[in-house]
Design an enzyme around this catalytic site. Structure first.
Site, PDB file in Angstrom:
ATOM      1  N   GLU A 175       6.728   2.625  -5.322  1.00 35.98           N
ATOM      2  CA  GLU A 175       5.881   3.824  -5.274  1.00 35.98           C
ATOM      3  C   GLU A 175       6.528   4.950  -4.469  1.00 35.98           C
ATOM      4  O   GLU A 175       6.376   5.013  -3.255  1.00 35.98           O
ATOM      5  CB  GLU A 175       4.499   3.497  -4.672  1.00 35.98           C
ATOM      6  N   LYS A 217       5.266   3.278  -9.706  1.00 31.72           N
ATOM      7  CA  LYS A 217       3.998   3.968  -9.403  1.00 31.72           C
ATOM      8  C   LYS A 217       4.326   5.372  -8.899  1.00 31.72           C
ATOM      9  O   LYS A 217       4.503   5.585  -7.703  1.00 31.72           O
ATOM     10  CB  LYS A 217       3.215   3.162  -8.353  1.00 31.72           C
TER      11      LYS A 217
HETATM   12  C1  5MM Z   1      -5.129   2.968  -1.220  1.00 32.25           C
HETATM   13  O1  5MM Z   1      -4.307   3.753  -0.383  1.00 32.25           O
HETATM   14  C2  5MM Z   1      -2.946   3.361  -0.235  1.00 32.25           C
HETATM   15  C3  5MM Z   1      -2.367   3.774   1.085  1.00 32.25           C
HETATM   16  O2  5MM Z   1      -3.010   3.313   2.156  1.00 32.25           O
HETATM   17  P1  5MM Z   1      -2.355   3.642   3.599  1.00 32.25           P
HETATM   18  O3  5MM Z   1      -2.003   5.123   3.609  1.00 32.25           O
HETATM   19  O4  5MM Z   1      -3.438   3.295   4.512  1.00 32.25           O
HETATM   20  O5  5MM Z   1      -1.138   2.779   3.727  1.00 32.25           O
HETATM   21  C4  5MM Z   1      -2.028   4.182  -1.164  1.00 32.25           C
HETATM   22  O6  5MM Z   1      -0.697   3.724  -1.108  1.00 32.25           O
HETATM   23  C5  5MM Z   1      -2.488   4.117  -2.556  1.00 32.25           C
HETATM   24  O7  5MM Z   1      -2.233   2.830  -3.064  1.00 32.25           O
HETATM   25  C6  5MM Z   1      -1.780   5.139  -3.431  1.00 32.25           C
HETATM   26  O8  5MM Z   1      -1.510   6.344  -2.757  1.00 32.25           O
HETATM   27  C7  5MM Z   1      -2.674   5.451  -4.590  1.00 32.25           C
HETATM   28  O9  5MM Z   1      -3.899   5.891  -4.097  1.00 32.25           O
HETATM   29  P2  5MM Z   1      -4.495   7.260  -4.631  1.00 32.25           P
HETATM   30  O10 5MM Z   1      -5.736   7.462  -3.820  1.00 32.25           O
HETATM   31  O11 5MM Z   1      -3.444   8.304  -4.404  1.00 32.25           O
HETATM   32  O12 5MM Z   1      -4.743   7.003  -6.090  1.00 32.25           O
END
Ligand code: 5MM
Length: 339
Positions: A175, A217
């Site tokens: 990601e 991702k």
């Molecule tokens: C779910 O949030 C994840 C990150 O958590 P932390 O910042 O606490 O480590 C994040 O990696 C998430 O999986 C991705 O950004 C995708 O989430 P969004 O909200 O952007 O779809």
């Protein structure tokens, strides 16, 4: 086909995507505080258990990304969380990075950490039931950033992580998130994302990662959240597809977008548009956190004893996103939530 190659395909098979429920305790505390719920381990579990035991999981969610605390928790009925997820036909995964920290040498930027002891932690997560993993790198766009240092060091860490995850027989989700913050236009996002992806695949190749057993991702190609120039879904979809076609090797089986601050409907509509004109062989799916959970969380916060309405909302969101992976979403279906 190897086991990890099969799992990678299964997670993002047409009609399905990923629920990113891997918020660290700090992030989850922000999310819960924003709806006035106390962030205790019990409340974090309660909300997540409601999502993981929703009917929508069965048809639309191929995998769930968990956080370290959650993968070790037991449900109120006694099952472990990975067992619960599997019983709903989905695959448990785990976030294995330990967060984005200040990058020495360019302290306004971030480097994702978590390589120390990673080999040992991966073995433990496999035993707990995880079959895929996730590591997120973040890049800011500004006049000076992202720097070459941030692009190179994050790509190197992502590749080292991915190689270790595959060694432990788990699919790595790679990601690299180019953040939406800023007033840049869509072309700038396109250019930065291209550079970031090129460097990531250069490193993944160097570290001998089997790309067929990975999932990318990425962010969609969007204008900055403060940009004066907004872009249509069609423009976003065209730019996103062009960027991925040019920079992602064709061996990668699936691409699961993050939502990154888009509204729930925007994230669904943009993915639908991408799938309408998808001229690649990649399975184009979702790995949303906020865009799957926001309304469900707001509803649950009104009455944390409620399960039904919260699940109804989550089922609807999952279904809308499932439809968008097949380019079958439309606004009329979106508005039929009361069912
Ligand atoms: C779910 O949030 C994840 C990150 O958590 P932390 O910042 O606490 O480590 C994040 O990696 C998430 O999986 C991705 O950004 C995708 O989430 P969004 O909200 O952007 O779809």
């Amino acid at each position: 086909m190897s086991e990890i190659e099969k799992i990678a395909k299964q997670i993002v098979a047409k009609g399905r995507g990923i629920l990113a429920a891997d918020e660290s305790t700090g992030t989850m505390t922000k999310r819960l505080s924003s709806v006035n719920v106390k962030s205790t381990a019990e409340n974090r579990l309660k909300f997540r258990e409601i999502l993981f035991s929703s009917e929508g999981m069965k048809n639309y969610i191929g995998g769930v990304i968990l956080y370290d605390e959650t993968i070790k928790q037991k449900t109120f009925s006694g099952k472990t969380i990975p067992e619960l997820i599997e019983s709903f036909g989905s695959i448990p995964g785990i976030k294995v990075d330990t967060g984005a920290k200040k990058l020495a040498g360019s302290p306004e930027e971030k480097i994702t950490e978590g390589l120390d002891d990673l080999r040992e932690r991966l073995v433990e997560y496999y035993k707990l039931g995880a079959r895929f993993t996730k590591w997120r790198a973040v890049y800011n766009i500004s006049d000076k950033f992202p720097s070459e240092l941030s692009i190179k060091s994050n790509a190197h860490a992502l590749a080292r992580y991915a190689a270790l995850a595959q060694e432990a027989k788990m699919v790595p989700i790679v990601e690299p998130e180019v953040l939406m913050d800023g007033d840049h236009d869509i072309n700038k996002c396109y250019k930065v994302t291209s550079k970031v992806l090129q460097e990531c695949y250069k490193e993944l190749f160097l570290h001998k990662v089997n790309l067929k057993g990975t999932i990318l991702k990425p962010n969609m190609i969007l204008p900055g959240s403060n940009s004066q120039k907004k872009s249509s879904s069609v423009e976003i979809a065209k730019n996103t597809l062009k960027c991925l076609k040019e920079n992602v090797p064709s061996e990668v089986p699936g691409i699961a977008f993050l939502s990154g601050g888009q509204t729930e409907v925007e994230a669904t509509q943009n993915l639908n548009e991408i799938n309408k004109i998808n001229n690649t062989n990649f399975l184009m799916s979702f790995s949303y956190g906020r865009a799957l959970q926001q309304t469900a969380l707001k509803n649950w916060a009104k009455n944390i004893k409620d399960t039904n309405d919260t699940q109804k909302i989550f089922n609807h969101r999952s279904k809308m996103n499932g439809l968008s992976t097949m380019a079958k979403w439309n606004i009329n279906l979106e508005n039929q939530i009361s069912a």
